[in-house]
Design an enzyme around this catalytic site. Structure first.
Site, short mmCIF file in Angstrom:
data_model
loop_
_atom_site.label_atom_id
_atom_site.label_comp_id
_atom_site.label_asym_id
_atom_site.label_seq_id
_atom_site.Cartn_x
_atom_site.Cartn_y
_atom_site.Cartn_z
N ASP A 33 0.87 -1.15 0.00
CA ASP A 33 0.00 0.00 0.00
C ASP A 33 0.92 1.22 0.00
O ASP A 33 2.02 1.14 0.51
CB ASP A 33 -0.69 -0.09 1.36
CG ASP A 33 -1.93 0.70 1.48
OD1 ASP A 33 -2.93 0.23 0.98
OD2 ASP A 33 -1.88 1.75 2.13
N LYS A 55 -1.57 3.64 -4.28
CA LYS A 55 -2.20 4.68 -5.07
C LYS A 55 -1.78 6.03 -4.55
O LYS A 55 -2.18 6.42 -3.46
CB LYS A 55 -3.73 4.54 -5.00
CG LYS A 55 -4.24 3.28 -5.66
CD LYS A 55 -5.68 3.02 -5.30
CE LYS A 55 -5.79 2.46 -3.90
NZ LYS A 55 -7.14 2.10 -3.49
N MET A 170 -8.59 11.48 5.88
CA MET A 170 -8.81 11.83 4.47
C MET A 170 -9.60 13.13 4.33
O MET A 170 -10.45 13.26 3.45
CB MET A 170 -9.56 10.70 3.74
CG MET A 170 -8.82 9.38 3.80
SD MET A 170 -9.71 8.03 3.03
CE MET A 170 -10.90 7.62 4.30
N1 SAH Z 1 -6.10 2.06 7.41
C1 SAH Z 1 -5.45 3.33 7.63
C2 SAH Z 1 -6.23 4.49 7.05
C3 SAH Z 1 -6.36 4.45 5.57
S1 SAH Z 1 -7.24 5.81 4.91
C4 SAH Z 1 -5.22 3.51 9.13
O1 SAH Z 1 -5.78 2.77 9.93
O2 SAH Z 1 -4.44 4.38 9.48
C5 SAH Z 1 -5.94 6.95 4.55
C6 SAH Z 1 -5.94 8.11 5.52
O3 SAH Z 1 -5.34 7.71 6.73
C7 SAH Z 1 -5.14 9.28 5.06
O4 SAH Z 1 -5.84 10.10 4.16
C8 SAH Z 1 -4.90 9.99 6.36
O5 SAH Z 1 -6.05 10.68 6.79
C9 SAH Z 1 -4.72 8.83 7.31
N2 SAH Z 1 -3.30 8.50 7.52
C10 SAH Z 1 -2.68 7.38 7.20
N3 SAH Z 1 -1.39 7.40 7.62
C11 SAH Z 1 -1.21 8.60 8.21
C12 SAH Z 1 -0.12 9.24 8.87
N4 SAH Z 1 1.07 8.65 8.99
N5 SAH Z 1 -0.31 10.47 9.38
C13 SAH Z 1 -1.49 11.08 9.30
N6 SAH Z 1 -2.56 10.53 8.69
C14 SAH Z 1 -2.43 9.30 8.16
#
Ligand code: SAH
Length: 482
Positions: A33, A55, A170
């Site tokens: 991912d 993506k 997001m």
């Molecule tokens: N499954 C992931 C979320 C996927 S959706 C989880 O549990 O973290 C993708 C969103 O996750 C991004 O748009 C952002 O809002 C958040 N995200 C993922 N990694 C991040 C990070 N290191 N710092 C801040 N936001 C993050």
């Protein structure tokens, strides 16, 4: 065999679960991912197939259907397939759709939970998402839906009335719509808001404001995804907590260029001091095959680097007792420590980790002795020549070769400081970035031989360690960045 849907954690490679890391290391196929980071794939075993399903906004690598089909196809091969997903697989990660596809195709799968960015990014930034007296509940909500559209599934007005802490994933592209909807729903415009970009990663950044101001503040600061937006009274508690800022290397990014197998100690200590560490192994050591060695025929066995002892042990038949009665001489305390790990206490250790230092120690009493030097293929001739000139009979055995590896992306060049633990790490970095001017980087050198290579190849020297070992190197990093 099973397909494993593994949560990679929020970004910092130290925040994957023990089970997740074990699976990454054993995987035959790793389906990545974009948010799974570029460090965990380095843990894959040699020969593991890496498939980038990531993506990036704008350049779609694989559609969700293609990813599902890819997992199903590989899931039928009997190999160990790991689907590595950012955060937790089931928190807005579409992991449940992948699980459904596998289930429908009759393929076994297992979910390995991960630390979601929705919890980790606020924590890493110092926002406690619950706090006695301020917040008794947390809502994790996607900001991807358009709160302006009637068909939205998110009832922002209800969320506004419910109070507590809101964690929006997001959402950076829709901040104005979200904050307007919350204020219209009755949440105070003064409610504190914090945005954590790239939480737990070396480039983590925090931006704060209120429901009324944050959209404008974020736009001015050019806040970009991935980011988590935290809304609620607890955002103000950060001032009192701010744990991360108190560490001496807080907010500093340090690159570790040494070979992966030896990087752990350095990485751990820098991390404990608050630094974000970019692991950028520029060299890897490749063991060389060769005939067994009878070490008992030598008077002195010289061991030149921490890589050597386990390989030497292998070559002498796995039994360190062969070295009984043989003087074992080590270049530098790190090498002596590696010898201890195979059950050998060095008789002679040069204080400094350079060949010159050991030569000085040995040369006056080496005449007439048989010496074996166990070392890397590409080592300098200083020691064998010096000992031969001093009257010794010298044999050399090359136990490994160092090969260059190219770090991913900007990697080490984006760091505040780059640590160099040997001249070969310097040469390797230069080889990895042939067209770049490296005079501007803050290179931290472990000692004079490394510094000489840096000067010769035009790599900027921030500081050379006083003590030529890990302690010395860490002190130098602290002096330059602390
Ligand atoms: N499954 C992931 C979320 C996927 S959706 C989880 O549990 O973290 C993708 C969103 O996750 C991004 O748009 C952002 O809002 C958040 N995200 C993922 N990694 C991040 C990070 N290191 N710092 C801040 N936001 C993050």
């Amino acid at each position: 065999m099973t397909v494993f849907l593994v949560g990679a954690g929020p970004g910092d490679p130290g925040l994957i679960t023990v089970r997740g890391l074990d699976l990454v290391r054993r995987a035959d196929v790793l389906v990545l991912d974009r948010l799974a980071g570029d460090q965990l794939p380095l843990e894959a075993k040699p020969g593991c197939v890496l498939i980038n399903a990531g993506k990036a906004p704008g350049d779609v690598a694989m559609t969700q259907d293609q990813i599902n089909a890819c997992l199903v196809a590989h899931g039928q091969t009997g190999q160990l397939i790991v689907r590595l997903k950012g955060g937790d697989p089931f928190v807005f990660g579409r992991g449940s759709e992948e699980a459904e596809a596998l289930h429908e195709s009759g393929i076994d799968y297992e979910v390995v939970p991960g630390i979601s960015s929705s919890l980790a990014a606020p924590a890493a930034a110092g926002f406690p998402i619950t706090h006695r007296g301020l917040s008794t509940h947390v809502t994790i909500v996607t900001g991807h839906e358009n709160p302006d559209k009637p068909e939205t599934q998110t009832d922002w007005a209800a969320l506004a009335k419910a109070g507590g802490t809101l964690v929006v994933l997001m959402g950076v592209g829709r901040l104005t719509l979200i904050t307007d909807a919350l204020i219209a729903g009755g949440r105070s415009a003064e409610t504190p808001v914090g945005i954590v970009e790239r939480g737990t990663l070396p480039t983590q950044r925090v931006t704060t404001g209120t429901l009324a101001t944050i959209a404008e503040v974020a736009e001015a600061a050019k806040v970009r995804a991935p980011a988590v937006t935290v809304i609620g009274e607890i955002v103000a508690v950060r001032e009192a907590i701010g744990w991360a800022e108190r560490l001496p290397l807080a907010g500093r990014v340090v690159a570790v260029t040494r070979a992966r197998a030896q990087a752990d100690g350095l990485t751990r200590r820098l991390t404990d001091l608050g630094a974000k560490v970019i692991s950028a192994p520029t060299i890897s050591t490749v063991p060389l095959a060769g005939d067994p060695i009878d070490a008992s025929v030598y008077d002195v066995v010289v061991v030149t680097s921490p890589n050597t002892p386990p390989l030497l042990l292998d070559r002498i038949g796995g039994d360190a007792r062969v070295l009984h009665g043989v003087e074992v001489a080590a270049i530098g305390p790190g090498t002596a420590e590696a010898l201890r790990q195979i059950g050998v206490v060095a008789d002679t250790v040069s204080e400094r980790a350079v060949a010159e230092a050991l030569l000085e120690t040995l040369q006056d009493r080496i005449a007439g002795k048989r010496v074996l030097i166990a070392r890397a293929e590409e080592a300098r001739d200083l020691l064998p020549e010096g000992l031969t000139n001093a009257g010794a009979t010298v044999d050399i055995v090359a136990l490994y070769r160092t090969e260059y590896a190219v770090p991913t992306g900007e990697g080490p060049l984006a760091a505040d400081a780059v640590t160099f633990t040997s001249a070969s790490t310097v040469r390797a970095l230069v080889a990895a970035y042939p067209d770049r001017d490296l005079t501007g980087i803050k290179g931290i050198s472990i000692g004079p031989v490394t510094s000489a290579a840096m000067r010769e190849l035009g790599v900027g020297i921030g500081l050379e360690a006083d003590e030529h070992d890990l302690d010395g190197l860490i002190s130098a990093v602290l002096e330059v960045l602390g």
